[in-house]
Write a protein that holds these residues in place. Structure first.
Motif, mmCIF file in Angstrom:
data_model
loop_
_atom_site.group_PDB
_atom_site.id
_atom_site.type_symbol
_atom_site.label_atom_id
_atom_site.label_comp_id
_atom_site.label_asym_id
_atom_site.label_seq_id
_atom_site.Cartn_x
_atom_site.Cartn_y
_atom_site.Cartn_z
ATOM 1 N N PHE A 72 -71.692 -1.192 -30.244
ATOM 2 C CA PHE A 72 -70.432 -0.683 -30.396
ATOM 3 C C PHE A 72 -69.828 -1.449 -31.536
ATOM 4 N N LEU A 73 -68.838 -0.977 -32.234
ATOM 5 C CA LEU A 73 -68.034 -1.511 -33.232
ATOM 6 C C LEU A 73 -66.488 -1.581 -32.485
ATOM 7 N N LEU A 74 -66.161 -2.646 -32.115
ATOM 8 C CA LEU A 74 -64.900 -2.890 -31.381
ATOM 9 C C LEU A 74 -64.083 -3.874 -32.204
ATOM 10 N N ASP A 75 -62.772 -3.448 -32.689
ATOM 11 C CA ASP A 75 -61.982 -4.146 -33.180
ATOM 12 C C ASP A 75 -62.404 -4.822 -34.542
ATOM 13 N N GLY A 76 -63.581 -4.093 -35.367
ATOM 14 C CA GLY A 76 -64.121 -4.615 -36.493
ATOM 15 C C GLY A 76 -65.167 -5.592 -36.299
ATOM 16 N N ALA A 77 -65.495 -5.741 -34.894
ATOM 17 C CA ALA A 77 -66.810 -6.518 -34.769
ATOM 18 C C ALA A 77 -67.862 -5.750 -34.167
ATOM 19 N N TYR A 78 -69.189 -5.884 -34.397
ATOM 20 C CA TYR A 78 -70.265 -5.332 -33.755
ATOM 21 C C TYR A 78 -70.451 -6.242 -32.528
ATOM 22 N N VAL A 79 -70.733 -5.364 -31.300
ATOM 23 C CA VAL A 79 -70.975 -5.873 -30.030
ATOM 24 C C VAL A 79 -72.207 -5.294 -29.437
ATOM 25 N N ASP A 80 -73.025 -6.124 -28.902
ATOM 26 C CA ASP A 80 -74.222 -5.842 -28.177
ATOM 27 C C ASP A 80 -73.974 -5.037 -26.707
ATOM 28 N N ASP A 81 -74.781 -4.048 -26.536
ATOM 29 C CA ASP A 81 -74.695 -3.594 -25.185
ATOM 30 C C ASP A 81 -75.989 -4.099 -24.317
ATOM 31 N N VAL A 82 -75.763 -4.859 -23.234
ATOM 32 C CA VAL A 82 -76.632 -5.609 -22.639
ATOM 33 C C VAL A 82 -76.966 -4.839 -21.215
ATOM 34 N N TRP A 83 -78.162 -4.537 -21.110
ATOM 35 C CA TRP A 83 -78.586 -3.956 -19.983
ATOM 36 C C TRP A 83 -79.095 -4.853 -18.871
ATOM 37 N N MET A 84 -78.726 -4.895 -17.464
ATOM 38 C CA MET A 84 -79.198 -5.769 -16.581
ATOM 39 C C MET A 84 -79.756 -4.969 -15.344
ATOM 40 N N SER A 85 -80.653 -5.512 -14.567
ATOM 41 C CA SER A 85 -81.192 -5.058 -13.394
ATOM 42 C C SER A 85 -81.406 -6.111 -12.383
ATOM 43 N N ARG A 86 -81.443 -5.438 -11.171
ATOM 44 C CA ARG A 86 -81.859 -6.420 -10.020
ATOM 45 C C ARG A 86 -82.666 -5.611 -8.872
#
Length: 171
Positions: free
Chosen positions: A146-160
């Motif tokens: 994602f590009l949010l407010d000019g910064a790239y952000v990771d999408d983290v997938w978690m599981s249990r």
């Protein structure tokens, strides 16, 4: 969890209060999408009311969690996915988030699910910490998703895991 906290299934009449909660909790730290309009529906075909649990203190909703099947295929019906979690700022740090996550996992397990998954933004440290405390582990990262407010952000997938690994498959 505080003794005055009640976790219960959401009802259709909770929608307005959940929308208000979502609007008050919205930030770029937790949400890659646009801010929700005040008149937006929460419950719809992809997000049925039956998939929501709410946390109440007194008669006020202070948090919610939504979960649904991870996908439309019968072959992965044993996997549930947390679609959303929000806690009022004034109720954060008091165990509401953990209580909601555990209640969602309990409900999914009772319905036959073996695994719970979720996605969280990489820069959302408090949420990632909460999910780790609740037994979730990172299973994948989509870097710079994602590009949010000019910064790239990771999408983290978690599981249990929700069930005993030796438990036989239900057919």
């Amino acid at each position: 969890m505080a003794s005055d906290l009640v976790i219960r299934p959401a009802r259709a009449e909770d929608e307005r209060e959940i929308v208000e909660l979502l609007r008050s909790a919205w930030s770029r730290v937790s949400e890659p999408g646009p801010e929700r309009p005040a008149d937006a529906a929460v419950f719809d075909e992809r997000h049925p009311v039956e998939g929501f649990l709410v946390a109440e203190r007194g008669r006020r909703i202070v948090g919610y969690v939504a979960q649904a099947p991870a996908g439309p295929l019968e072959s992965n019906r044993h996997v549930r996915h947390i679609q959303g979690l929000a806690v009022l700022e004034s109720a954060r740090g008091s165990g509401v988030g953990a209580a909601l996550v555990e209640a969602a996992c309990d409900a999914a397990r009772a319905a036959g699910a073996r695994r719970m998954t979720l996605r969280v933004l990489g820069h959302n440290g408090p949420a990632r910490q909460l999910y780790r405390r609740c037994g979730f582990a990172v299973v994948g990262v989509l870097p710079e998703e994602f590009l949010l407010d000019g910064a790239y952000v990771d999408d983290v997938w978690m599981s249990r895991r929700l069930s005993d690994p030796d438990e036989p498959a239900h057919r």
